[in-house]
Enzyme design. Structure first.
Site, PDB file in Angstrom:
ATOM      1  N   ASP A 140       0.845  -1.203   0.000  1.00 35.38           N
ATOM      2  CA  ASP A 140       0.000   0.000   0.000  1.00 35.38           C
ATOM      3  C   ASP A 140       0.871   1.241   0.000  1.00 35.38           C
ATOM      4  O   ASP A 140       0.627   2.200  -0.745  1.00 35.38           O
ATOM      5  CB  ASP A 140      -0.899   0.043   1.245  1.00 35.38           C
ATOM      6  CG  ASP A 140      -1.929  -1.063   1.277  1.00 35.38           C
ATOM      7  OD1 ASP A 140      -1.519  -2.241   1.377  1.00 35.38           O
ATOM      8  OD2 ASP A 140      -3.146  -0.780   1.206  1.00 35.38           O
ATOM      9  N   GLY A 169      -0.851 -10.765  -0.700  1.00 34.16           N
ATOM     10  CA  GLY A 169      -1.662  -9.541  -0.790  1.00 34.16           C
ATOM     11  C   GLY A 169      -3.048  -9.815  -1.340  1.00 34.16           C
ATOM     12  O   GLY A 169      -3.879  -8.918  -1.406  1.00 34.16           O
ATOM     13  N   ASP A 196      -5.566 -12.049  -0.241  1.00 33.53           N
ATOM     14  CA  ASP A 196      -5.767 -12.923   0.912  1.00 33.53           C
ATOM     15  C   ASP A 196      -6.630 -14.169   0.669  1.00 33.53           C
ATOM     16  O   ASP A 196      -6.254 -15.267   1.019  1.00 33.53           O
ATOM     17  CB  ASP A 196      -6.406 -12.120   2.054  1.00 33.53           C
ATOM     18  CG  ASP A 196      -5.674 -10.816   2.330  1.00 33.53           C
ATOM     19  OD1 ASP A 196      -4.728 -10.484   1.577  1.00 33.53           O
ATOM     20  OD2 ASP A 196      -6.034 -10.125   3.293  1.00 33.53           O
ATOM     21  N   TYR A 237     -14.231  -9.606  -1.925  1.00 32.84           N
ATOM     22  CA  TYR A 237     -12.797  -9.373  -1.742  1.00 32.84           C
ATOM     23  C   TYR A 237     -11.974  -9.809  -2.947  1.00 32.84           C
ATOM     24  O   TYR A 237     -12.150  -9.252  -4.014  1.00 32.84           O
ATOM     25  CB  TYR A 237     -12.412 -10.105  -0.461  1.00 32.84           C
ATOM     26  CG  TYR A 237     -11.366  -9.441   0.410  1.00 32.84           C
ATOM     27  CD1 TYR A 237     -11.306  -8.085   0.577  1.00 32.84           C
ATOM     28  CD2 TYR A 237     -10.437 -10.230   1.092  1.00 32.84           C
ATOM     29  CE1 TYR A 237     -10.346  -7.514   1.394  1.00 32.84           C
ATOM     30  CE2 TYR A 237      -9.478  -9.671   1.917  1.00 32.84           C
ATOM     31  CZ  TYR A 237      -9.424  -8.309   2.061  1.00 32.84           C
ATOM     32  OH  TYR A 237      -8.475  -7.763   2.882  1.00 32.84           O
ATOM     33  N   TRP A 238     -11.145 -10.840  -2.831  1.00 32.90           N
ATOM     34  CA  TRP A 238     -10.273 -11.226  -3.948  1.00 32.90           C
ATOM     35  C   TRP A 238     -10.873 -12.359  -4.785  1.00 32.90           C
ATOM     36  O   TRP A 238     -10.158 -13.033  -5.512  1.00 32.90           O
ATOM     37  CB  TRP A 238      -8.892 -11.625  -3.427  1.00 32.90           C
ATOM     38  CG  TRP A 238      -8.106 -10.452  -2.907  1.00 32.90           C
ATOM     39  CD1 TRP A 238      -8.018 -10.026  -1.610  1.00 32.90           C
ATOM     40  CD2 TRP A 238      -7.296  -9.536  -3.673  1.00 32.90           C
ATOM     41  NE1 TRP A 238      -7.214  -8.909  -1.522  1.00 32.90           N
ATOM     42  CE2 TRP A 238      -6.752  -8.594  -2.769  1.00 32.90           C
ATOM     43  CE3 TRP A 238      -6.983  -9.417  -5.026  1.00 32.90           C
ATOM     44  CZ2 TRP A 238      -5.904  -7.557  -3.178  1.00 32.90           C
ATOM     45  CZ3 TRP A 238      -6.138  -8.389  -5.428  1.00 32.90           C
ATOM     46  CH2 TRP A 238      -5.615  -7.475  -4.507  1.00 32.90           C
ATOM     47  N   GLU A 250     -12.201   0.422  -1.684  1.00 33.43           N
ATOM     48  CA  GLU A 250     -11.093  -0.536  -1.644  1.00 33.43           C
ATOM     49  C   GLU A 250     -11.102  -1.399  -2.912  1.00 33.43           C
ATOM     50  O   GLU A 250     -10.060  -1.671  -3.499  1.00 33.43           O
ATOM     51  CB  GLU A 250     -11.244  -1.413  -0.393  1.00 33.43           C
ATOM     52  CG  GLU A 250     -10.065  -2.335  -0.122  1.00 33.43           C
ATOM     53  CD  GLU A 250     -10.257  -3.151   1.148  1.00 33.43           C
ATOM     54  OE1 GLU A 250     -11.352  -3.086   1.763  1.00 33.43           O
ATOM     55  OE2 GLU A 250      -9.319  -3.867   1.543  1.00 33.43           O
TER      56      GLU A 250
END
Ligand code: GLC
Length: 448
Positions: free
Chosen positions: A46, A169, A171, A358-359, A402
């Protein structure tokens, strides 16, 4: 210097001020938190992207971001993924979860090594000042990369492994499902309380089952004092990540340019050798079953069948035969045609795709930035433009989230996110006028 595509919308300087102000708001005195409540510490990659984003506006603050990070480097060269500059009871897992004595005030593994590439960007478009600053950090980056090869590829297989999904990164991406499901959750895993789901909708975060597995690896690491050999040979999780390997290869290529530019000839051979090793080693991630670069689980010796946004960093690394590149371009076109905004973190045709979690589906600006840079390198300009423009439009319409839903475009996860703002500034940097730069430099005390 990279020029933005002709089709890039021009921001007014007032519009770009919003992004600059947000990064200043997340400033905690020399380092920037990713976002206020969800991530109240300093994160490794980041900070790299934040430094890049503000480098054309405030050089000295950009270098300070990197210095604060590198000050936390371990004596073995490792740069931790989180630096806990202060204890914050609202964040979990905090320092005590990482180490029994919690003296180090950092997490105990790393994150994708983007720093050399960030530094090279800052130097190549900078001045003597940037050159001087890079010179003071160069040896730390050498030590960092050396650590990756010794600690994460001790058997010299040619590519580095990760010992925790957090080290990638990315997760909870499906790349780690095989390895995580293969692990046993110990009966004596202490009860713990997640904090993330009190700030963000549970559906946008990793599942509780994933968290139990993340905490299992943390416990193992804590119990063996993060012994790298033990973690590598016997730890609960070991995987080869296309993200980390492609980023490390690119970072070595940029470090090589930096070393030449700074005149550090004694390091050239070592870096050149790292490049050679990784260029060959990255072939290990070519998954013939689906003709794509994917992750590989080392505990079960299995390829993951998911094509993710990290797969497309092959262009950023400059890896792949012509045929491999052509397969990857086909995948890229197919995936972009299957969603309204690119690049999703997972192929929407994959069974695990979830557009909000998220991912496992959402779009991340930082990944888009690196993918676009790689696509430009191989002259796939219209694909690069599409990804850059989507990144810009998503933020304009939905704010500095995000991550973003690739189907609806809505912003997800944490709000007011530093790296989303920073990448926005980076993508539009040539459009930002002198006046707005002037304001940034003179507004040091405006917010906090
Ligand atoms: C999440 C992301 C990670 C990032 C961190 C702070 O853990 O997965 O990549 O560095 O948040 O933004």
């Amino acid at each position: 210097i990279r020029r933005p595509p002709r089709s890039t919308p021009k921001p007014s300087s007032a519009a770009s001020d919003v992004y600059k102000r947000q990064i200043k708001k997340n400033d905690r005195g020399g380092f920037t938190v990713p976002t206020n409540r969800l991530y109240p510490h300093q994160w490794n990659w980041d900070s790299g992207f934040t430094a890049l984003g503000i480098s054309s506006l405030d050089k000295s603050r950009a270098w300070q971001e990197l210095v604060m990070l590198i000050n936390a480097q371990w004596t073995n060269g490792m740069l931790p993924h989180i630096i806990f500059h202060e204890n914050n009871p609202n964040y979990f897992p905090g320092p005590d979860q990482w180490q029994k004595n919690a003296e180090s005030q950092t997490s105990c593994h790393s994150q994708p090594p983007v720093l050399a590439s960030v530094m090279w960007q800052m130097v190549s478009r900078g001045t003597e000042y940037d050159k001087m600053k890079a010179g003071t950090l160069f040896n730390s980056i050498m030590a960092y990369h050396r650590w990756f090869f010794s600690a994460r590829d001790p058997d010299k297989e040619g590519c580095v492994s990760i010992i925790h999904p957090w080290e990638s990164g990315r997760d909870n991406c499906p790349d780690w499902d095989i390895g995580l499901n293969n692990m046993k959750i110990p009966k004596n895993l202490e009860q713990y309380f997640r904090k993330d789901t009190s700030y963000v909708d549970k559906l946008e975060r990793p599942t509780d089952d994933h968290y139990d597995r993340f905490m299992t690896i943390l416990k193992y690491g804590r119990d063996c004092n993060w012994d790298n050999v033990k973690m590598h040979n016997e730890g609960p999780f070991l995987a080869i990540d296309p993200g980390v390997n492609f980023i490390l290869l690119r970072a070595n290529k940029d470090l090589y340019k930096l070393a030449n530019y700074l005149g550090y000839s004694e390091t050239i051979n070592e870096i050149r050798n790292w490049i050679k090793i990784l260029e060959q080693g990255c072939q290990k991630m070519w998954n013939k079953d689906i003709n794509a670069f994917t992750s590989f689980d080392k505990r079960t010796n299995t390829y993951c069948d998911a094509i993710t946004n990290a797969s497309f960093l092959c262009f950023y690394a400059g890896v792949g035969s012509n045929q491999q590149k052509s397969y990857m371009i086909d995948h890229c076109n197919r995936i972009l045609n299957n969603c309204n905004y690119g690049m999703p973190s997972l192929d929407p045709m994959h069974k695990c795709f979830e557009s909000k979690r998220y991912w496992r589906g959402p779009i991340w600006s930082i990944m888009n930035y690196m993918i676009a840079v790689g696509l430009e390198d191989i002259n796939e300009l219209s694909l690069a433009d599409k990804i850059k423009n989507d990144t810009i439009q998503l933020v304009k319409k939905n704010g500095m989230a995000e991550y973003f839903d690739p189907i609806t475009g809505i912003g997800l996860g944490g709000r007011d996110f530093s790296w989303t703002a920073a990448i926005h500034l980076e993508l539009l940097k040539d459009e930002i006028d002198i006046n707005s730069k002037h304001n940034f430099l003179n507004n040091k005390n405006v917010i906090n």
